[in-house]
Write a protein that holds these residues in place. Sequence first.
Motif, PDB file in Angstrom:
ATOM      1  N   SER A   1      70.331 -29.061  22.032  1.00 53.90           N
ATOM      2  CA  SER A   1      70.159 -28.125  23.079  1.00 53.90           C
ATOM      3  C   SER A   1      69.193 -29.177  24.070  1.00 53.90           C
ATOM      4  CB  SER A   1      69.686 -26.689  22.838  1.00 53.90           C
ATOM      5  OG  SER A   1      68.658 -26.957  22.427  1.00 53.90           O
ATOM      6  N   VAL A   2      68.682 -30.103  23.655  1.00 61.37           N
ATOM      7  CA  VAL A   2      67.717 -30.941  24.404  1.00 61.37           C
ATOM      8  C   VAL A   2      68.419 -31.933  25.430  1.00 61.37           C
ATOM      9  CG1 VAL A   2      65.707 -32.388  24.507  1.00 61.37           C
ATOM     10  CG2 VAL A   2      66.056 -30.553  22.987  1.00 61.37           C
ATOM     11  N   PRO A   3      68.425 -31.976  26.805  1.00 59.76           N
ATOM     12  CA  PRO A   3      69.243 -32.767  27.463  1.00 59.76           C
ATOM     13  C   PRO A   3      68.550 -34.394  27.514  1.00 59.76           C
ATOM     14  CG  PRO A   3      67.667 -31.544  28.838  1.00 59.76           C
ATOM     15  CD  PRO A   3      67.631 -31.018  27.548  1.00 59.76           C
TER      16      PRO A   3
ATOM     17  N   VAL B   1      62.703 -47.123  36.074  1.00 57.13           N
ATOM     18  CA  VAL B   1      63.595 -46.172  36.738  1.00 57.13           C
ATOM     19  C   VAL B   1      64.905 -46.117  35.924  1.00 57.13           C
ATOM     20  CG1 VAL B   1      64.617 -45.079  38.801  1.00 57.13           C
ATOM     21  CG2 VAL B   1      62.441 -46.392  39.200  1.00 57.13           C
ATOM     22  N   ALA B   2      64.917 -44.978  34.930  1.00 62.47           N
ATOM     23  CA  ALA B   2      66.237 -44.910  34.527  1.00 62.47           C
ATOM     24  C   ALA B   2      67.014 -43.759  34.793  1.00 62.47           C
ATOM     25  CB  ALA B   2      65.767 -44.631  32.848  1.00 62.47           C
ATOM     26  N   TYR B   3      68.384 -44.181  34.767  1.00 65.09           N
ATOM     27  CA  TYR B   3      69.352 -43.261  35.263  1.00 65.09           C
ATOM     28  C   TYR B   3      70.332 -42.844  34.069  1.00 65.09           C
ATOM     29  CZ  TYR B   3      68.144 -44.956  39.784  1.00 65.09           C
ATOM     30  OH  TYR B   3      67.486 -45.154  41.083  1.00 65.09           O
ATOM     31  N   GLU B   4      70.496 -41.757  33.566  1.00 62.18           N
ATOM     32  CA  GLU B   4      71.218 -41.426  32.162  1.00 62.18           C
ATOM     33  C   GLU B   4      72.189 -40.134  32.675  1.00 62.18           C
ATOM     34  OE1 GLU B   4      70.289 -40.135  27.714  1.00 62.18           O
ATOM     35  OE2 GLU B   4      68.884 -41.375  28.761  1.00 62.18           O
ATOM     36  N   GLY B   5      73.143 -40.230  31.992  1.00 64.26           N
ATOM     37  CA  GLY B   5      74.336 -39.017  31.937  1.00 64.26           C
ATOM     38  C   GLY B   5      74.821 -38.909  30.654  1.00 64.26           C
ATOM     39  N   GLY B   6      74.906 -37.813  29.715  1.00 61.43           N
ATOM     40  CA  GLY B   6      75.391 -37.706  28.469  1.00 61.43           C
ATOM     41  C   GLY B   6      75.927 -36.417  28.364  1.00 61.43           C
ATOM     42  N   PHE B   7      76.212 -36.453  26.979  1.00 58.73           N
ATOM     43  CA  PHE B   7      77.085 -35.054  26.539  1.00 58.73           C
ATOM     44  C   PHE B   7      76.791 -34.805  24.990  1.00 58.73           C
ATOM     45  CE2 PHE B   7      79.950 -38.155  25.432  1.00 58.73           C
ATOM     46  CZ  PHE B   7      80.500 -37.787  24.151  1.00 58.73           C
ATOM     47  N   LYS B   8      76.705 -33.394  24.698  1.00 58.72           N
ATOM     48  CA  LYS B   8      76.527 -33.172  23.431  1.00 58.72           C
ATOM     49  C   LYS B   8      77.427 -32.123  22.911  1.00 58.72           C
ATOM     50  CE  LYS B   8      71.686 -34.481  23.259  1.00 58.72           C
ATOM     51  NZ  LYS B   8      70.204 -34.057  22.751  1.00 58.72           N
ATOM     52  N   SER B   9      78.392 -32.338  21.891  1.00 56.54           N
ATOM     53  CA  SER B   9      79.430 -31.334  21.671  1.00 56.54           C
ATOM     54  C   SER B   9      79.637 -31.003  20.187  1.00 56.54           C
ATOM     55  CB  SER B   9      80.692 -31.481  22.486  1.00 56.54           C
ATOM     56  OG  SER B   9      81.783 -30.568  22.336  1.00 56.54           O
ATOM     57  N   THR B  10      79.749 -29.927  19.576  1.00 54.73           N
ATOM     58  CA  THR B  10      80.211 -29.615  18.395  1.00 54.73           C
ATOM     59  C   THR B  10      81.718 -29.072  18.384  1.00 54.73           C
ATOM     60  OG1 THR B  10      77.830 -28.819  18.047  1.00 54.73           O
ATOM     61  CG2 THR B  10      79.493 -28.371  16.369  1.00 54.73           C
TER      62      THR B  10
ATOM     63  N   ASP C   1      80.432 -22.941  24.480  1.00 55.47           N
ATOM     64  CA  ASP C   1      79.233 -22.668  23.490  1.00 55.47           C
ATOM     65  C   ASP C   1      79.287 -24.115  22.516  1.00 55.47           C
ATOM     66  OD1 ASP C   1      77.866 -21.368  21.437  1.00 55.47           O
ATOM     67  OD2 ASP C   1      79.532 -21.240  20.126  1.00 55.47           O
ATOM     68  N   ARG C   2      77.882 -24.322  22.609  1.00 53.34           N
ATOM     69  CA  ARG C   2      77.716 -25.691  21.722  1.00 53.34           C
ATOM     70  C   ARG C   2      78.440 -27.170  22.438  1.00 53.34           C
ATOM     71  NH1 ARG C   2      77.163 -25.215  15.440  1.00 53.34           N
ATOM     72  NH2 ARG C   2      75.802 -27.083  15.822  1.00 53.34           N
ATOM     73  N   THR C   3      78.542 -27.098  23.832  1.00 51.16           N
ATOM     74  CA  THR C   3      78.919 -28.043  24.314  1.00 51.16           C
ATOM     75  C   THR C   3      78.055 -28.333  25.598  1.00 51.16           C
ATOM     76  OG1 THR C   3      81.182 -28.114  23.913  1.00 51.16           O
ATOM     77  CG2 THR C   3      80.708 -29.385  26.039  1.00 51.16           C
ATOM     78  N   LEU C   4      77.378 -29.432  25.931  1.00 49.70           N
ATOM     79  CA  LEU C   4      76.510 -29.760  26.762  1.00 49.70           C
ATOM     80  C   LEU C   4      76.490 -30.960  27.512  1.00 49.70           C
ATOM     81  CD1 LEU C   4      73.257 -29.005  28.344  1.00 49.70           C
ATOM     82  CD2 LEU C   4      72.586 -30.142  26.196  1.00 49.70           C
ATOM     83  N   PHE C   5      76.632 -30.930  28.951  1.00 48.79           N
ATOM     84  CA  PHE C   5      76.523 -32.050  29.744  1.00 48.79           C
ATOM     85  C   PHE C   5      75.172 -32.010  30.484  1.00 48.79           C
ATOM     86  CE2 PHE C   5      80.951 -31.184  28.907  1.00 48.79           C
ATOM     87  CZ  PHE C   5      81.537 -32.365  28.944  1.00 48.79           C
ATOM     88  N   TYR C   6      74.697 -33.385  30.672  1.00 50.95           N
ATOM     89  CA  TYR C   6      73.491 -33.445  31.328  1.00 50.95           C
ATOM     90  C   TYR C   6      73.473 -34.915  32.149  1.00 50.95           C
ATOM     91  CZ  TYR C   6      71.927 -36.716  27.614  1.00 50.95           C
ATOM     92  OH  TYR C   6      71.903 -37.915  26.798  1.00 50.95           O
TER      93      TYR C   6
END
Length: 793
Positions: A68-70, A579-588, A542-547
């Motif tokens: 749950s941490v982006p 300077v860091a640019y980042e995009g990501g996802f976390k999914s169960t 539920d349990r899917t995060l994009f950041y």
Amino acid sequence: MTSGTGSKSISIETLGRRTAALATASALVLAATPHAVRAADAAPAAGDTAQVTEIVVTAQKREEKVNSVPMSITAVTGAQLAAAGVTQVRDLVKLTAGFSFADSYVGSPIYTLRGVGFSDISLGGRPTVSIYSDEAPIPFAIETRGANFDLDRVEVLKGPQGTLFGQNATGGAINFIAAKPTADFKARAEATYGNFNTLNGSGFVSGPISDTLDVRLAVEHDSADGWQKSYTTGAKNGAVDFSEARAILAWTPTSRLKAELTVSGYLDKSDVQAGQAIAITPSVPAAAAFVPGLLTYPLAPNNARAADFNPGPSYARDNAFIQAVGRIDYTLANDVTLTSLTAYSHYREDQLQDIDGTTLSNLNQQTNGKIESISEELRASGALFSRGHFTVGLNYADDNVRELNHDVLAQSTQAFLFVPLGGPLFTDFNDSNNQRVKTSAVFGNLDYDVTDTVNVYGGARYTQTRNRFNGCSSDSGDGVAAADFTIFQNFVRGHLGLPAHAPIRAGGCVTGDAAQLPGLVVSSLDENNLSWRFGAQWKAADRTLFYANVSKGFKAGGYPSLGATAATQYLPARQESVVAYEGGFKSTLLENTLQLNGAVFYYDYRDKQVLGRVLDPVFGPLLKLVNIPKSEITGAELQATWVPIRGLNITAGGSYIDSQVRGSFINYDPNGALVDFKGEAFPNTPKWQLVSDANYRWPVSGNLDAFVGGGVTYQSETNSQLGNLPLLNVKGYTLVDLRAGVESQDRRWKVSAWGRNVGNTFYATTINRDLDTTVRFAGMPATYGLTLSYRVP
């Protein structure tokens, strides 16, 4: 065959499914592809539900589930670290793609994360990947040897962490979380025996002293015979003698007040690793014939155990580290928590390093130094209008580093440099580096739920740093260097039309200024910066995060530790920024049996600090800290954890990192050639890294489980220094570890057999060009052993 919970038969169909799943796991381990980057979660015991489990982390200085941490995080439990054979920070390469380790030739570790690292040879070199123990800083990489000990977990936070963790974390931060005192009595004892006569004993006791006071005591000792052997004399090196201990007192007088005192430390009397001479590369070719045995010296074979070093002296370290940390948490009536975190640490180093990889006294260095650090953080954190969270705080640190090196080069080509001027052989000298750094910072961070599915977050940290430096190269006390530099400097002054200066006294500084006047170099460096981070996350399901986020971090400037004939070599490197640019996802996915996390990132790197060179009229190119104006990193990561059936846990991971110097950057390569490094990749930054692990546990009787597992790591080639010299190319390699054993189902006792680098793969961790030799540091050969453990209850 029966299950571990009764007499129910396992059908041939079930056995077939398990066999197929285990075969799949083995295939993943032996042929991992770049699509995961975190370590295995603890393998579920027989009878547990076949689902992935989430580790609770404190990456944002509050407890949250890791998914749950982006941000990109590798979180690994203490049990997983032990199973994988992770005993030092350097071993995290087995579990964290994107993290790499290299040896400096003076024993200081070089940690690199996502291509952001710092290769330095000074005791007080500031890292780009900062190490913490329960959020308390271990300020310098040289002090981190005992961080991985009696742990609950480790959290590897990727990308700049300047907002909450401060500067010098431009690559990321690694937070080791110690196992805490328990309210009930618990204890464990463990013993290991392996090849090279390796003996390890460790254990802990934990429990209550009173209704409000709990304690935990942990100890560990490692010993082993020398694993290196001189290929010319037969002498041995590489013995291990390392002891560490920790005591934690946890006091909870009320539900609102918690206090914790931790005292930990280690004593390291292990041998310093010897290098392997792979080429004779004289710095003064005209003088090579005058050094007996140099040009005909036999080169090291491609054998991990082969090395060479001066016979006779002891290469055993006499290093020690102690740290005391006090933490107080008090929760106010409005659920705002006030935290005080105070830390004191002291490090002492006394060690001899044979740098040249031969039995000649070509370049040996005796280091004596100490580091004393004090830090204090005060912060407040709590809920924000029931839809968010805030953290604000102050931080102060005071680091005092004192280093003295005695360098011996009696059998080197540089020993003859002053002979044409009538001076004696230049056999040895000292160099000193003393830095007092005071850092003050104020920071704040908040996140807010805009809707039930969208959260925005941001934070900033303002930092001021004051660095006071003094140092020089000096005569060792025998008068030789003093005589040589008196002759040389007065020769130059004569050509400048200046009168001769008085003879340098024995033990005096020989570093000269622009007018060739010797003396102590005194300097100061005052800097300030503003780190920040902003972003948003979307919980798509539920349990899917994009950041997506953008952040900026800084590494403080500093002074090098080196042999300096000219005061200009001590000019400091200015602070660097990313300077860091980042995009990501976390999914169960797949009914909570598969966790898939990914990220892409781009780093805009300014003023990257590297060990470059300046041209000295006598010695040629000499080391100096310099800044690369512009560079960049582009990369991607994918990490996965899969639990296809009960008892089977599979992970695999990979990272791709493309680093390069942008624009023109002209400096000297290790051979002394003036070149433009435009477009070159960073040192110690492999483009591809792969990690994988599988563990299968099954019941073999009513009270006994068996388990088998293994891991594979792969690292593509890289180069140890800028210049892309073929001699300094570190080839890619693949390492395989295996393990198997039995354990009681109540987890009280366990017996395991293990092998690491079971294929006995020969590989190098780094290669350096020194005075007259090019030296390789080899990784460990195959090791294997047996471990027994018992715990109560």
